[in-house]
Design a protein around this motif. Sequence first.
Motif, short mmCIF file in Angstrom:
data_model
loop_
_atom_site.label_atom_id
_atom_site.label_comp_id
_atom_site.label_asym_id
_atom_site.label_seq_id
_atom_site.Cartn_x
_atom_site.Cartn_y
_atom_site.Cartn_z
N LEU A 41 0.85 -1.19 0.00
CA LEU A 41 0.00 0.00 0.00
C LEU A 41 0.89 1.24 0.00
O LEU A 41 1.82 1.33 0.80
N VAL A 42 0.61 2.18 -0.91
CA VAL A 42 1.43 3.38 -1.03
C VAL A 42 0.54 4.61 -1.04
O VAL A 42 -0.67 4.54 -1.27
N ARG A 43 1.18 5.75 -0.78
CA ARG A 43 0.53 7.04 -0.98
C ARG A 43 1.19 7.70 -2.19
O ARG A 43 2.39 7.94 -2.19
N VAL A 44 0.39 7.96 -3.22
CA VAL A 44 0.90 8.60 -4.43
C VAL A 44 1.05 10.09 -4.15
O VAL A 44 0.08 10.77 -3.80
N LEU A 45 2.27 10.61 -4.31
CA LEU A 45 2.56 12.00 -3.96
C LEU A 45 2.55 12.93 -5.16
O LEU A 45 2.36 14.14 -5.00
N GLY A 46 2.75 12.40 -6.37
CA GLY A 46 2.75 13.26 -7.56
C GLY A 46 3.57 12.62 -8.66
O GLY A 46 4.11 11.52 -8.52
N SER A 47 3.66 13.32 -9.78
CA SER A 47 4.44 12.83 -10.92
C SER A 47 5.43 13.89 -11.33
O SER A 47 5.51 14.97 -10.75
N SER A 64 9.27 4.08 2.85
CA SER A 64 10.23 4.15 1.74
C SER A 64 9.66 5.01 0.62
O SER A 64 8.48 4.91 0.27
N ARG A 65 10.53 5.85 0.04
CA ARG A 65 10.13 6.68 -1.10
C ARG A 65 10.56 6.00 -2.39
O ARG A 65 11.71 5.56 -2.51
N LEU A 66 9.62 5.93 -3.34
CA LEU A 66 9.84 5.20 -4.58
C LEU A 66 9.65 6.11 -5.77
O LEU A 66 8.74 6.95 -5.79
N MET A 67 10.50 5.94 -6.77
CA MET A 67 10.32 6.56 -8.09
C MET A 67 9.87 5.46 -9.03
O MET A 67 10.58 4.45 -9.22
N LEU A 68 8.69 5.62 -9.62
CA LEU A 68 8.09 4.57 -10.45
C LEU A 68 7.81 5.09 -11.85
O LEU A 68 7.40 6.24 -12.02
N TYR A 69 8.02 4.22 -12.82
CA TYR A 69 7.56 4.54 -14.17
C TYR A 69 6.38 3.61 -14.46
O TYR A 69 6.54 2.41 -14.66
N THR A 70 5.17 4.17 -14.44
CA THR A 70 3.98 3.34 -14.58
C THR A 70 2.79 4.21 -14.94
O THR A 70 2.89 5.44 -15.06
N ARG A 71 1.65 3.56 -15.08
CA ARG A 71 0.36 4.22 -15.26
C ARG A 71 -0.62 3.59 -14.28
O ARG A 71 -0.77 2.37 -14.23
N TRP A 72 -1.29 4.42 -13.51
CA TRP A 72 -2.25 3.93 -12.52
C TRP A 72 -3.58 3.60 -13.19
O TRP A 72 -4.00 4.28 -14.12
N GLN A 73 -4.22 2.54 -12.71
CA GLN A 73 -5.50 2.10 -13.27
C GLN A 73 -6.51 1.89 -12.16
O GLN A 73 -6.16 1.58 -11.02
N ARG A 74 -7.78 2.05 -12.52
CA ARG A 74 -8.86 1.73 -11.58
C ARG A 74 -8.97 0.21 -11.44
O ARG A 74 -8.90 -0.51 -12.44
N PRO A 75 -9.14 -0.31 -10.23
CA PRO A 75 -9.37 -1.76 -10.08
C PRO A 75 -10.65 -2.17 -10.80
O PRO A 75 -11.66 -1.47 -10.75
N LYS A 81 -14.99 -2.30 -5.05
CA LYS A 81 -15.80 -1.53 -4.10
C LYS A 81 -15.20 -1.62 -2.71
O LYS A 81 -15.22 -0.64 -1.95
N TYR A 82 -14.69 -2.79 -2.36
CA TYR A 82 -14.04 -2.95 -1.05
C TYR A 82 -12.86 -1.99 -0.92
O TYR A 82 -12.69 -1.33 0.11
N LEU A 83 -12.03 -1.90 -1.96
CA LEU A 83 -10.89 -0.99 -1.93
C LEU A 83 -11.35 0.47 -1.84
O LEU A 83 -10.77 1.27 -1.10
N GLU A 84 -12.39 0.81 -2.59
CA GLU A 84 -12.87 2.19 -2.59
C GLU A 84 -13.36 2.59 -1.20
O GLU A 84 -13.13 3.72 -0.75
N ARG A 85 -14.03 1.68 -0.51
CA ARG A 85 -14.51 1.98 0.83
C ARG A 85 -13.37 2.11 1.83
O ARG A 85 -13.56 2.63 2.92
N ASN A 86 -12.19 1.62 1.44
CA ASN A 86 -11.01 1.80 2.27
C ASN A 86 -10.14 2.94 1.76
O ASN A 86 -8.98 3.07 2.19
N GLY A 87 -10.69 3.75 0.85
CA GLY A 87 -9.96 4.92 0.36
C GLY A 87 -8.92 4.62 -0.68
O GLY A 87 -8.07 5.48 -0.98
#
Length: 710
Positions: free
Chosen positions: A120-126, A154-165, A178-184
Amino acid sequence: MERPGAKWGHFPLLRLILPFMGGIICLIHGFLPLWVPALAGIAGIMALTMAFFFPPPYGFRWLFGAHAVLFVFSAGYFLARYHVQSTRAAADDEALSHQGVWLAQTLEYPEEKENSYKVLVRVLGSDSLPIAPRKALLYLEKDSMLASRLAYGSRLMLYTRWQRPSGPVNPDQFDYAKYLERNGITHQAYVRAEHIRIQPQQRRRDFRGAVMDTREHLLKQLLAYGFSRYEYTLAAAILLGRDDTMDPRLRSGFAAAGAMHILCVSGLHVGVIFLILDQLLKFLNRRKYGPQIKALVLLIMIWLYAMLTGMAPSVMRASTMISFVIVGKALNRPTSVYNSLAASAFLLLITNPLIITHIGFQLSYLAVFSIVTFQPIIYNRWKPKNKILQKAWAITTVSLAAQLGTFPLAVHYFHIFPVYFLITNLIVIPLSSLIIYSGFLFFAFLFFHPLAWLFAWLLYSFLWVLKTTVFAIYSLPGASLEFISFSALQVLMVYVVIMLVYRWFTGYSHRALIASLVISCLLMYSFLPRYMENHQRYELVFYHAGRGLALEVIAGKENVVLMDSTTAADPMFVEYNMTDHWVNKGLKKARIKRIEEDTIIQKPFMQYHNNMLAWNHTLVYILRHDSIKLTTPPDLLVVHHHRAIPNNVLDSITPKKIILTGKVPPWNREKWKKLAEETHTPVHLLSQKALVIGDGHECTNDRGWPRMHE
């Protein structure tokens, strides 16, 4: 003995938590239009304001309570609405679909999966698009060096594209999105090892990070002291709330034996910590300001343990409840269990109203409420004089009370009822106490190896006895009733019956007994329509199985599943994709047949031979080659080969419907779609939605086999 029915006015928080939860539930399920709770809130605020300045006469005090209920209901509704809208606003953010370099920070240690690591990560920006930070799931390519370097913060630099589950594609499948969405959590991504960089100098170090590091250190110590696979996973779950590494067979065994509650950190653990520390700090009771200092230390230690175990709903409930007890003792003010229970629920729901959808939250509160309400009544029916019998009877009554309050919801969610739960709990509850004590002593004396080895041996022995006992009960004949289910309405009816019988049993009203009998009859009648429908159901179900193949033939109460080797190799496919469908259709576990080139299956309601299925006047051909020419068109053509293109398969014939499995790559799907447009033949993609074909009446197989040439 406190009873909510006897002194309802003495539990104001309990009276208010019910409409508050009602408002949240109405928002989640969309039971009411927006104007209804808005009008209720306005009316409640106006009436409460008037009552404050112009107190009503004694005989009209109920108006104050009624409008307070309206206000609290509206507050729950709009608080939940705010959280839902905030999550959906993050989900609809198009910026996350941008392919590029992203900065993220881990919020936990990585969890090992079969083919990847999940964290589980917190996306900070691109690198080019600023966004508001939000939570997301990150799946990392299996790389042992990479996983060993990841930690909380840990801080990560990623090359990717985020997608909706993606949502569920198979019938009655659990809605993980829906379970993930209810957990933010609104997005996820998969990243290859070469597309990720860890910034070691920029790891976030805070108090929560220190607690999480301590948890990982303790888990490593269990391995260092020789705990094997099952004992390690049991210790990690029972002592530290880490259950993601648990073997599915172990989890199933505990569920069937009725010992699943042992595998989560709960009030038992918090109570043990409280008792130990309360005795160790007893000397403070004789000092000036000693009770206040003792209360502060107890609160700090209890919430430290809650953080250490991952802040599960059950441990947060227990920690909050016992916090009220500690504060009440420090201030010499006795606290009501019901008010403490309601106050803890209020705090958790105000922080996150969607936590009400968590199964752990629901079962935890129901279990405690049932124990407090029903256990004294059951216990007082018999008072043995022998001390051993007293302890055994107390454990039995606690188990009965907890099961009485949780079994309707447990059956609704898990479709299983443990028959020998009383025997199980007579053994595992004392054992779990010994495990908790020996585990805490092991952690406490890690600095002194001789004592650490002693307590490690004791802990391992208790865990081995627990595992052996649970599996022995699990192996007994008829250990559990499986594939049973209650609908939401039936769950509500069962709880109404329980409360009516309780009201009659405590001597309040004989009319409650009559009402409970009437509702019980209605409950039994509610099972009849589905029972009749299930006996007349004839369906053919094509499941989405990734690159595998899975289809099911249902004929009344019989069902057969056909799988290829790819799907059969996945031990969790049936549980995650089929079990809920079987339960909702009133079916038992299907007979699973692995189909090969030479597989022959003969049943009264179906035949399978040479990749051809005959069912209900319908011919289904499963295309598992790229160069077969069909001379007789099947009704359904299932394309299950990555290089099977239309020109190599069809020669002047067209099936009535084409079904493409997940094994067909995107470039080949376009070829089949083009054919469909030219011949006006419908094409169905199983990767988008499973296909269910059925007519509801009995069928026969009287159609001949088509000819084919390789």
